[in-house]
Each structure stands twice: as structure tokens, then as C-alpha cells.
Design a protein around this motif. Sequence first.
Motif, PDB file in Angstrom:
ATOM      1  N   HIS B  70       0.944  -1.386   0.177  1.00 31.63           N
ATOM      2  CA  HIS B  70      -0.427   0.012   0.141  1.00 31.63           C
ATOM      3  C   HIS B  70       1.092   1.483   0.092  1.00 31.63           C
ATOM      4  CE1 HIS B  70      -2.337   3.130   1.549  1.00 31.63           C
ATOM      5  NE2 HIS B  70      -3.558   2.991   1.147  1.00 31.63           N
ATOM      6  N   GLU B  74       1.432   9.897  -1.762  1.00 31.35           N
ATOM      7  CA  GLU B  74       1.213  10.283  -3.149  1.00 31.35           C
ATOM      8  C   GLU B  74       2.328  10.886  -4.378  1.00 31.35           C
ATOM      9  OE1 GLU B  74      -1.436  13.728  -3.709  1.00 31.35           O
ATOM     10  OE2 GLU B  74      -2.327  12.961  -5.163  1.00 31.35           O
ATOM     11  N   ARG B  77       2.459   7.121  -5.503  1.00 34.26           N
ATOM     12  CA  ARG B  77       1.689   7.237  -6.387  1.00 34.26           C
ATOM     13  C   ARG B  77       2.353   7.203  -8.228  1.00 34.26           C
ATOM     14  NH1 ARG B  77      -2.846   7.988  -3.111  1.00 34.26           N
ATOM     15  NH2 ARG B  77      -1.861   8.432  -1.006  1.00 34.26           N
ATOM     16  N   PHE B 262      -4.004   2.266  -5.204  1.00 38.80           N
ATOM     17  CA  PHE B 262      -4.758   3.248  -5.614  1.00 38.80           C
ATOM     18  C   PHE B 262      -5.017   2.998  -7.060  1.00 38.80           C
ATOM     19  CE2 PHE B 262      -1.116   4.593  -8.716  1.00 38.80           C
ATOM     20  CZ  PHE B 262       0.014   3.469  -7.695  1.00 38.80           C
TER      21      PHE B 262
END
Lengths: 203, 301
Positions: B70, B74, B77, B262
Motif C-alpha cells: 500500500h 502520493e 504513486r 491505488f
Amino acid sequence: MKSVTIYFIAFISGAVVMAFEILGSRILAPDFGTSVFVWGSLIGIFMAGLSAGYFLGGKLSDRRTSFITLAVLLFMSGIVLLLFPLYGLPVSERISGLDLGPRLGPFAVSTALFFLPSLLMGMITPCCTRLLIREILKVGHGIGSLYAVSTLGSIIGTIGTSFFLITWTGTKASLLLIGGIMIATSVLAVLTRSPREQGDAVE
Amino acid sequence: MIRRALETAIAFALMLLVPASAAFPASDETILLDTDSVYYHIRVFDRDGVRYLKCNMHPQSAMRLVNPLHIEYEYVRGMISTIAFRDTFPDILMVGLGAGTLPHFLTTHYPETAIDIVELDPMIVDVARRYFGFTESPRTRIYVNDGRIHIRKSRKKYDIIFLDAYYGDSVPFHLTTREFLELVKQRLKPGGIVVSNLWAPWANQYHDAQAKTYQAVFGELYLLRTAAGNVIFVATADKGQISRKTILERAGSIMARKRFTFDLVKFMKDYYSYDTRTQFAAKVLTDDFAPVNILQHRRSD
């Protein structure tokens, strides 16, 4: 006043040698990075060059002490700085190509690029000291301030270069600037000599 | 006279308290490591089930302990999302390890991918191994070296090159310049991309100068401006815009095949931006002149 010029020369050479050291880190970074070994080599080699210069400068001033001597040292230092943009990168690239490793690489390139120039600049201080003593014998002022003035120059050279000069202009332009300052100071030294000084021996 | 001395002493004590309070952790944090490497101050701590890595008290990486896949931050990601710019990516290079969350994610979801990682600080590698479960394998190799030196010596070519060597406030200038980016371009396979992360919570001159430098070297530039304040730079050597439509389609097909934690499609929908011809009021950064540290603190014109 002659002693003011001597202080000024000590200040300038103190500033320029530290400015050169700060610029050295920018010069080495593209080929050698900014590792602790680069910084250590830079600081170590500059100190080695300066101490060798102090020693040799002392020996020189035992035999010759004159503003012309100072002028020559300042002028040669200036020329080295002005020419540096021509040989700095090629030497750096060549040595980095030798792949000497993370410690030896930076050490070798720092020695190749900075030992002799800092030695040359280191010779200026003892010659200044010798000249100042001669002036003091005539005029009677104290001497302790010479090293303070030179160190003040070093502080200004360090902070001025790292905080300001490298944010105003590029490395090459900075090298030309400090080289030009040394040349101008050497002219000042020539102009300061008294007429009977050509070929003067120490008393 | 006594009052003066007392006032001075109190003012002095207060001055000491303010920075000292930054060194004391919040009560819900468990500090696992607090030390100095040769390059940075390193702190590893747990809070609310997440393990954090801070360099020079600047948040660097985060890993959820019960689910390391996880992705907490950001910007990570964002960097992962750029795989939508490539059809395949068997060879990846990463400059800057952090805690290793990005390589772990990619090699887990794409086991056929080989990742070379270059990290300057050997202690960071050690911390990643000890506290964040980072492991090496034939497909995940770590090199302790300066990023530019490694890239110059290595000559290997890659599909994606990630540049994230910007720890804390400080940016190593020799990894931002035109000469460095030219070198990076030579290490790209045809159609390869360079992805870098920039912290720019407000418009600053370093961001503009870096963008201008990318424009000068690469065929196309995309700037993904995340809400968190990171800007992900994506650059391709060749000309030829990869359109928003194409990216969203690719993102969609990735999400259909993989169980990412995500939404890659949403990320690209929100942040895709084509900036090859955007005008930046800045100078290209060069080895001779790249005052990145001061530019970071100057607002854009």
C-alpha cells in the motif's frame, strides 16, 4: 601607505584562495559527485598546498622581500585562475576515466588541480609578513592584525562565494573574476614599491 | 540590572526550547532509529501502523506495516503511475533508494522486471534492509555510488529511469543539469522515459529552470502536478506526444489486470499535463551555472 597595501594583499589572497576552494566543489561535482571524499580531498589538498606554500614562501622571503616578489606571486596565481577553465574539465574527465575509486579518484584530481595553485597562493602570506615587519621597523605599528586580516578575507571568500557568487554567475565567470582580482592586486603591488626596491635584498 | 539578566536568560532558554521541541517525538511515535550518516540525519519511526523514514527531518518514505504494497505517499504513486507511458519495462534504473517502497511495488507486480538502484549513502541501504524489508535479488540490484558517476560508467540502457535523489531540501546540482540529462538520455532504450520527482508546493524558480532544462534535452515533457505538492516530470527522448486518451486507456488496462492499491486511472485523469511547449521564465541549468538551492526559495516570475 605601504602597510595598508600589505594588509590589503593579505586580505585579497585569503579571500581568493577560499573562493577557489568553494568553486572547486562545483568543478569536481559533475565527474566526481559531492561525496564526503570529494569534500575531504578538497579541504585536505588546499590545506596541504597552503602549508607547503607557507614553508616555501618563508624560505623565499628569507632571500627576497619586496613588493615585486608579491606582485609576481599574485600575477602567477591570477594567470593560473584565468587559465583554469581551459584545463580544469579535461584534467577532471581524464582522471575520472581512470576509475581510481571513490577515495583515490577525488584525491588524485584535487591534487592535480589544486595543490600547486594553493601552494602559490600560500606563499603570499609569509612574504606579506616579512614586508610588514620591515615597514613596522620604520613606522612602529603592531603586527598581530595581519593574520586576522588574512583570515577575515578567507571568511568573506568562503561565505561570499558559497552564499552569493555561485548564485549570481557561473563557475567559469567566477574563476575569471577572482583571477582578474589577483592580477589587479599584483599591479597594485608593483605600484606600491619604492624606487630603490628593484632587486632589494632583505636587511 | 538583575531584571535584564533574568530577561536575557529566559529569552535564551525559550530559544533553546523551540528547536529542541522538534527533536522530541510526538507521544504516539515510536522511534526505531535516530542517527547521523555521513550525509544526513536519519530517523525511522512508527506511527499509527506506518513506518516512516525521515532524512534531515524531511519526510522521505513511508511503509504501511501490515501491507507494504500500500503506497502511502502520493509522489511514489505518481512515479509508479508513469508506467502508463510505456508498454513494457523490463529494465528500470532508480537513482535514490529511500526506503525501497517503489522497487518493492514494481518487482512484486511485475516479477519479470529488473531494477538497478543507485544510492549514495550506504547507511540508507542498510536502513532500508533493516527496517523496511528491502532485499536484493538477481532482479533487484543495488549500487552504492553517486548517481551520475554510475550512469556514466555503466552504459546499460533502460526503459524507465527514475530520478529521486532529492533528499530533504537539498538538491544535488550535478543531477539537475543539461549535461547530466543528456547523459541520462543516452541510457534510454528507444521509447524509454525519464521520470523524476520534484517537491514544489508553490511555484518556484528551480521548478521552472528544471522544466526548461528538460525541454532543452528531451523530445517531449509531461508535468504531473499532484495535490500533495510534488511534481512528477516525465520525459521522452523522441518526439511524439502520448495523448491523454492513450494514457487513460493504458491505465485502464493496467488496473484491469493488476490489483494496485491505488487508482492509476484517477491519478492520470487528475494530473496528466502535456508541457513540451509550455513557456518557462527561467535559464537552462548547466554544470557551469545551476544555483538550485537559491532558486528553490525564489517564487516564479
